[in-house]
Design a protein around this motif. Sequence first.
Motif, PDB file in Angstrom:
ATOM      1  N   PHE A   2       0.848  -1.192   0.000  1.00  0.00           N
ATOM      2  CA  PHE A   2       0.000   0.000   0.000  1.00  0.00           C
ATOM      3  C   PHE A   2       0.882   1.241   0.000  1.00  0.00           C
ATOM      4  CE2 PHE A   2      -3.959  -2.145   0.729  1.00  0.00           C
ATOM      5  CZ  PHE A   2      -3.656  -3.241   1.531  1.00  0.00           C
ATOM      6  N   THR A   3       0.527   2.235  -0.828  1.00  0.00           N
ATOM      7  CA  THR A   3       1.274   3.498  -0.820  1.00  0.00           C
ATOM      8  C   THR A   3       0.674   4.410   0.248  1.00  0.00           C
ATOM      9  OG1 THR A   3       1.435   3.215  -3.186  1.00  0.00           O
ATOM     10  CG2 THR A   3       2.082   5.371  -2.299  1.00  0.00           C
ATOM     11  N   PRO A   4       1.504   4.911   1.159  1.00  0.00           N
ATOM     12  CA  PRO A   4       0.942   5.761   2.221  1.00  0.00           C
ATOM     13  C   PRO A   4       0.409   7.080   1.677  1.00  0.00           C
ATOM     14  CG  PRO A   4       3.338   5.799   2.296  1.00  0.00           C
ATOM     15  CD  PRO A   4       2.956   4.781   1.249  1.00  0.00           C
ATOM     16  N   PHE A   5      -0.643   7.610   2.307  1.00  0.00           N
ATOM     17  CA  PHE A   5      -1.108   8.949   1.962  1.00  0.00           C
ATOM     18  C   PHE A   5      -0.032   9.938   2.380  1.00  0.00           C
ATOM     19  CE2 PHE A   5      -5.199   7.869   0.602  1.00  0.00           C
ATOM     20  CZ  PHE A   5      -5.792   6.982   1.490  1.00  0.00           C
ATOM     21  N   ASP A   6       0.014  11.090   1.725  1.00  0.00           N
ATOM     22  CA  ASP A   6       0.936  12.152   2.134  1.00  0.00           C
ATOM     23  C   ASP A   6       0.563  12.600   3.550  1.00  0.00           C
ATOM     24  OD1 ASP A   6       3.027  14.082   0.905  1.00  0.00           O
ATOM     25  OD2 ASP A   6       1.645  15.317   2.107  1.00  0.00           O
ATOM     26  N   ARG A   7       1.577  12.993   4.341  1.00  0.00           N
ATOM     27  CA  ARG A   7       1.311  13.418   5.729  1.00  0.00           C
ATOM     28  C   ARG A   7       0.236  14.499   5.775  1.00  0.00           C
ATOM     29  NH1 ARG A   7       5.848  12.203   9.389  1.00  0.00           N
ATOM     30  NH2 ARG A   7       7.374  11.010   8.235  1.00  0.00           N
ATOM     31  N   SER A   8       0.214  15.366   4.737  1.00  0.00           N
ATOM     32  CA  SER A   8      -0.759  16.475   4.745  1.00  0.00           C
ATOM     33  C   SER A   8      -2.198  15.938   4.689  1.00  0.00           C
ATOM     34  CB  SER A   8      -0.500  17.397   3.549  1.00  0.00           C
ATOM     35  OG  SER A   8      -0.663  16.655   2.344  1.00  0.00           O
ATOM     36  N   VAL A   9      -2.382  14.742   4.119  1.00  0.00           N
ATOM     37  CA  VAL A   9      -3.724  14.147   4.081  1.00  0.00           C
ATOM     38  C   VAL A   9      -4.162  13.779   5.509  1.00  0.00           C
ATOM     39  CG1 VAL A   9      -5.061  12.136   3.308  1.00  0.00           C
ATOM     40  CG2 VAL A   9      -3.452  13.263   1.736  1.00  0.00           C
TER      41      VAL A   9
END
Length: 125
Positions: A2-9
């Motif tokens: 799984f690709t992590p969401f950007d921290r800003s998300v």
Amino acid sequence: MFTPFDRSVHEALGFGLLLAGFLGGASLGLGFLREGFLGGYGSPRRRLVRLAHIAAVALGLVNLEFARSGAAADGLASLGFALGAVAMPFACLCVAWTKRLYLVFALPVLALVLAAGSALKGVLA
Ligand code: HEM
């Protein structure tokens, strides 16, 4: 996998859930002194709506903390904390509306348990 969401998300989700939790609390506040409000303090509906308020605030804080943690690079944890944080207050409100939807809790519970487990595994590795 799984690709992590950007921290800003996770940050946007965190503050968004805090806002939703506070507004939900304020709405509860409009009636909570009324004796029979939402069936009374101990009724399943009132308790589940209250739980939705608490879950939004708490899981908002979890996402803000996750965004700042070393585990934020973990794709499964990222997906689980984001999905679980949105699904849990919704599940509470669905079941407050009708108990027949009880099984919807399976999604946020599974997502959050997998997220915490994966983050812990990553931190201990
Ligand atoms: C603007 C901010 C907030 C408002 C307007 C608000 C409002 C409320 C109201 C009206 C209730 C009573 C619900 C009922 O009687 O069914 C309640 C319960 C609760 N709130 Fe909040 N709340 C706020 C922020 C928070 C925060 C930041 C937390 C925790 C981090 C929190 C945790 C709780 C808990 C644990 C309960 C259940 C208390 C009990 O067992 O009666 N709330 N809130």
